[in-house]
Design an enzyme around this catalytic site. Structure first.
Site, PDB file in Angstrom:
ATOM      1  CG  PHE A 155      -4.917 -57.268  17.785  1.00  0.00           C
ATOM      2  CD1 PHE A 155      -4.629 -58.613  17.571  1.00  0.00           C
ATOM      3  CD2 PHE A 155      -3.943 -56.329  17.504  1.00  0.00           C
ATOM      4  CE1 PHE A 155      -3.389 -59.009  17.088  1.00  0.00           C
ATOM      5  CE2 PHE A 155      -2.695 -56.712  17.020  1.00  0.00           C
ATOM      6  CZ  PHE A 155      -2.414 -58.052  16.815  1.00  0.00           C
ATOM      7  CG  PHE A 256     -10.870 -65.936  25.554  1.00  0.00           C
ATOM      8  CD1 PHE A 256     -11.307 -66.299  24.291  1.00  0.00           C
ATOM      9  CD2 PHE A 256     -10.914 -64.599  25.913  1.00  0.00           C
ATOM     10  CE1 PHE A 256     -11.786 -65.360  23.403  1.00  0.00           C
ATOM     11  CE2 PHE A 256     -11.379 -63.639  25.035  1.00  0.00           C
ATOM     12  CZ  PHE A 256     -11.813 -64.017  23.769  1.00  0.00           C
ATOM     13  N   GLY A 264     -17.455 -69.234  17.262  1.00  0.00           N
ATOM     14  CA  GLY A 264     -17.861 -69.000  15.873  1.00  0.00           C
ATOM     15  C   GLY A 264     -17.293 -67.671  15.442  1.00  0.00           C
ATOM     16  CB  CYS A 267     -11.812 -63.650  13.562  1.00  0.00           C
ATOM     17  SG  CYS A 267     -12.075 -62.022  12.853  1.00  0.00           S
TER      18      CYS A 267
HETATM   19  P1  NAD Z   1     -16.486 -57.773   6.032  1.00  0.00           P
HETATM   20  O1  NAD Z   1     -16.849 -58.945   5.215  1.00  0.00           O
HETATM   21  O2  NAD Z   1     -17.415 -57.289   7.081  1.00  0.00           O
HETATM   22  O3  NAD Z   1     -16.193 -56.527   5.066  1.00  0.00           O
HETATM   23  C1  NAD Z   1     -15.414 -56.584   3.920  1.00  0.00           C
HETATM   24  C2  NAD Z   1     -15.844 -55.448   2.992  1.00  0.00           C
HETATM   25  O4  NAD Z   1     -14.913 -55.360   1.906  1.00  0.00           O
HETATM   26  C3  NAD Z   1     -17.227 -55.655   2.358  1.00  0.00           C
HETATM   27  O5  NAD Z   1     -18.022 -54.529   2.600  1.00  0.00           O
HETATM   28  C4  NAD Z   1     -16.924 -55.795   0.867  1.00  0.00           C
HETATM   29  O6  NAD Z   1     -17.944 -55.317   0.028  1.00  0.00           O
HETATM   30  C5  NAD Z   1     -15.647 -54.975   0.743  1.00  0.00           C
HETATM   31  N1  NAD Z   1     -14.854 -55.207  -0.465  1.00  0.00           N
HETATM   32  C6  NAD Z   1     -14.601 -56.370  -1.106  1.00  0.00           C
HETATM   33  N2  NAD Z   1     -13.819 -56.151  -2.191  1.00  0.00           N
HETATM   34  C7  NAD Z   1     -13.561 -54.828  -2.233  1.00  0.00           C
HETATM   35  C8  NAD Z   1     -12.811 -53.988  -3.105  1.00  0.00           C
HETATM   36  N3  NAD Z   1     -12.164 -54.472  -4.161  1.00  0.00           N
HETATM   37  N4  NAD Z   1     -12.771 -52.671  -2.855  1.00  0.00           N
HETATM   38  C9  NAD Z   1     -13.440 -52.142  -1.783  1.00  0.00           C
HETATM   39  N5  NAD Z   1     -14.155 -52.885  -0.924  1.00  0.00           N
HETATM   40  C10 NAD Z   1     -14.224 -54.213  -1.147  1.00  0.00           C
HETATM   41  O7  NAD Z   1     -15.076 -58.102   6.659  1.00  0.00           O
HETATM   42  P2  NAD Z   1     -14.529 -57.756   8.133  1.00  0.00           P
HETATM   43  O8  NAD Z   1     -15.212 -58.581   9.143  1.00  0.00           O
HETATM   44  O9  NAD Z   1     -14.486 -56.279   8.289  1.00  0.00           O
HETATM   45  O10 NAD Z   1     -13.030 -58.300   8.016  1.00  0.00           O
HETATM   46  C11 NAD Z   1     -12.076 -57.676   7.208  1.00  0.00           C
HETATM   47  C12 NAD Z   1     -10.724 -58.261   7.511  1.00  0.00           C
HETATM   48  O11 NAD Z   1     -10.351 -57.960   8.855  1.00  0.00           O
HETATM   49  C13 NAD Z   1     -10.660 -59.782   7.414  1.00  0.00           C
HETATM   50  O12 NAD Z   1      -9.393 -60.152   6.956  1.00  0.00           O
HETATM   51  C14 NAD Z   1     -10.843 -60.234   8.850  1.00  0.00           C
HETATM   52  O13 NAD Z   1     -10.269 -61.495   9.095  1.00  0.00           O
HETATM   53  C15 NAD Z   1     -10.094 -59.145   9.594  1.00  0.00           C
HETATM   54  N6  NAD Z   1     -10.558 -58.928  10.963  1.00  0.00           N
HETATM   55  C16 NAD Z   1     -11.878 -58.956  11.257  1.00  0.00           C
HETATM   56  C17 NAD Z   1     -12.298 -58.714  12.563  1.00  0.00           C
HETATM   57  C18 NAD Z   1     -13.769 -58.758  12.922  1.00  0.00           C
HETATM   58  O14 NAD Z   1     -14.070 -58.778  14.105  1.00  0.00           O
HETATM   59  N7  NAD Z   1     -14.683 -58.788  11.974  1.00  0.00           N
HETATM   60  C19 NAD Z   1     -11.355 -58.443  13.559  1.00  0.00           C
HETATM   61  C20 NAD Z   1     -10.016 -58.378  13.221  1.00  0.00           C
HETATM   62  C21 NAD Z   1      -9.627 -58.630  11.917  1.00  0.00           C
END
Ligand code: NAD
Length: 441
Positions: A155, A256, A264, A267
């Site tokens: 979260f 909010f 945007g 998420c």
């Molecule tokens: P991101 O795109 O920043 O990072 C994903 C990473 O995974 C990349 O570095 C990519 O190279 C790597 N990757 C892809 N395939 C891989 C593999 N086979 N082995 C190892 N690494 C691999 O994504 P994010 O923003 O960190 O989001 C990740 C997840 O968390 C998503 O499901 C997102 O919805 C969720 N999430 C994101 C946030 C946020 O604020 N960004 C908050 C809560 C939940």
């Protein structure tokens, strides 16, 4: 505890650094060798307050390491986080390709009991699918190995991610395994002290649904106030006053319900659409969730249209955009309203002069070569105002909050301000003969 984290993005890297900070031994894995090289050298690959310091500290103490050797990381660890991206497919569903790939890798290399933690946001039913992929690989190896898949959604908020991870409101744990539950409690114990009420345990499905419900609720609040803002614009009411009028009701509150150019980020947009798809695929057509998404799209369209009408009436075909990141304190531009607005301006042949404290480089990757010909990026916000017909503020970075109106008057061709976040003082601007446009007024 020995931990592997797959994915070193906003969630994986922050989780890795924080878990190493509280005493665990963490190996972060990514397929992007470039990222791994930088991280090994203590260079953060994302902007997040406080990250660089914690990263360097824990590399030095050897609490965290980085590798692209997935097999090594799986074998070495007792707990494995899946924190790879789950971006949007064309039909709005979550793309599970990266999660499936990691699950396969785990199944191919697992060498004893492990807890697999689904940290990425995944559709309801994903824990079962991850379990099946791993089991199939173990079967292929003709081995019998025990493991549990726990759904543990994240979260954190970008920009405040380290604090959110270190001081969580709650930690949701979805599992039916008592063994896994105990390991999860031990894993997070340093973060909750003795406040076990912060650990909320439930089934995998409920934990998966909790994440979508949380994001849908927040997006709904934003779309609600934005819908009110559209009504205000049409009937001559002021959304800022209406917001004060309703936010003071403690049943409603202020969080909010800030009107603006729309949400945007990586998420809300994708998770809202994925939830609608999850519902649809399970025989329920969501009414509210679909509307939340539509209102958000319309909010950007409406704001752009208002700008274009004004741009048509002024001589200079140069405009200034302040703020490209989807919100302050992050360099993330995924689904940022700025992308829609800038593309819309360029389509009309308008030149755009942009400033963002840290997100310009990521923003460039969102545009085509042709589109980039219409844009100039500036290091300083007021430089971006030279010869401009209007300032369009889209991200409420602190450095944009106080306008230097006299300086602006000397630089701009027309004194027009479009405020996509309703942060400026109308009286002050109008006294200095600026035309001021905000959302919902
Ligand atoms: P991101 O795109 O920043 O990072 C994903 C990473 O995974 C990349 O570095 C990519 O190279 C790597 N990757 C892809 N395939 C891989 C593999 N086979 N082995 C190892 N690494 C691999 O994504 P994010 O923003 O960190 O989001 C990740 C997840 O968390 C998503 O499901 C997102 O919805 C969720 N999430 C994101 C946030 C946020 O604020 N960004 C908050 C809560 C939940």
């Amino acid at each position: 505890m020995k931990i592997a984290i797959f994915g070193t993005g906003y969630v994986g890297l922050v989780s890795g650094v924080c878990l190493s900070e509280i005493g665990h031994e963490v190996i972060c894995v990514d397929v992007d060798k470039n990222k791994i090289e930088k991280l090994k050298n203590g260079i953060p690959t994302i902007h997040e307050n406080g990250l660089k310091k914690l990263l360097s500290k824990n590399i030095k103490s050897e609490s965290i390491s980085f590798t692209d050797d997935a097999s090594f990381a799986v074998k070495k660890s007792k707990v494995i986080f899946i924190a790879v991206g789950t971006p949007e497919n064309n039909d709005g569903t979550a793309n599970m390709v990266y999660v499936n790939k990691v699950s396969e890798t785990i199944g191919k290399n697992i060498n004893g009991y492990k807890v697999i933690i689904n940290k990425s946001t995944m559709p309801v039913g994903s824990a079962k699918k991850v379990d099946k992929i791993i089991s199939n690989q173990i079967d292929k190896r003709q081995m019998e190995l025990d493991f549990d898949v726990v759904s543990n959604p994240e979260f954190l908020k970008e920009g405040k991610a380290i604090d959110d991870f270190m001081y969580p409101d709650r930690i949701v744990i979805g599992t039916s395994s008592l063994k896994a539950k105990k390991i999860m409690r031990d894993l997070y114990k340093p973060l909750i002290s003795n406040d076990t009420s912060k650990l909320i345990t439930m089934s995998n499905e409920s934990a998966e649904m909790t994440k979508y419900a949380a994001n849908a609720m927040l997006a709904t609040k934003i779309s609600f106030i934005n819908e009110m803002s559209r009504i205000c614009e049409n009937i001559g009411a002021n959304i800022n006053d209406v917001r004060l009028g309703i936010g003071t009701d403690e049943r409603i509150g202020f969080k909010f319900i800030y009107p603006g150019v729309g949400y945007g980020g990586s998420c809300f947009p994708k998770d809202v659409k994925a939830l609608a798809k999850i519902a649809q695929n399970n025989n329920y057509n969501s009414l509210l969730i679909d509307a939340v998404d539509k209102i958000n799209k319309n909010q950007k369209i409406n704001f752009l249209n208002r700008i274009l009408v004004k741009a048509d009436k002024v001589k200079s075909k140069i405009v200034t955009i302040w703020g490209l990141a989807f919100k302050p304190d992050t360099d993330d531009v995924r689904e940022a309203p700025s992308i829609y607005i800038v593309k819309g301006l360029i389509k009309k042949g308008i030149k755009v002069q942009c400033h963002d404290p840290i997100a310009s480089s990521n923003f460039k990757n969102e545009l085509s070569k042709k589109e980039l010909e219409f844009i100039t990026f500036y290091d300083k916000p007021y430089q971006a105002l030279d010869d401009s017909s209007m300032l369009i503020m889209l991200t409420e970075w602190n450095e944009y909050k106080q306008l230097k109106l006299k300086l602006m008057s000397t630089k701009m061709k027309n004194k027009i301000v479009f405020d996509g976040r309703n942060i400026y003082d109308r009286d002050r601007l109008e006294k200095q003969k600026f035309e001021y446009y905000e959302v919902g007024v």
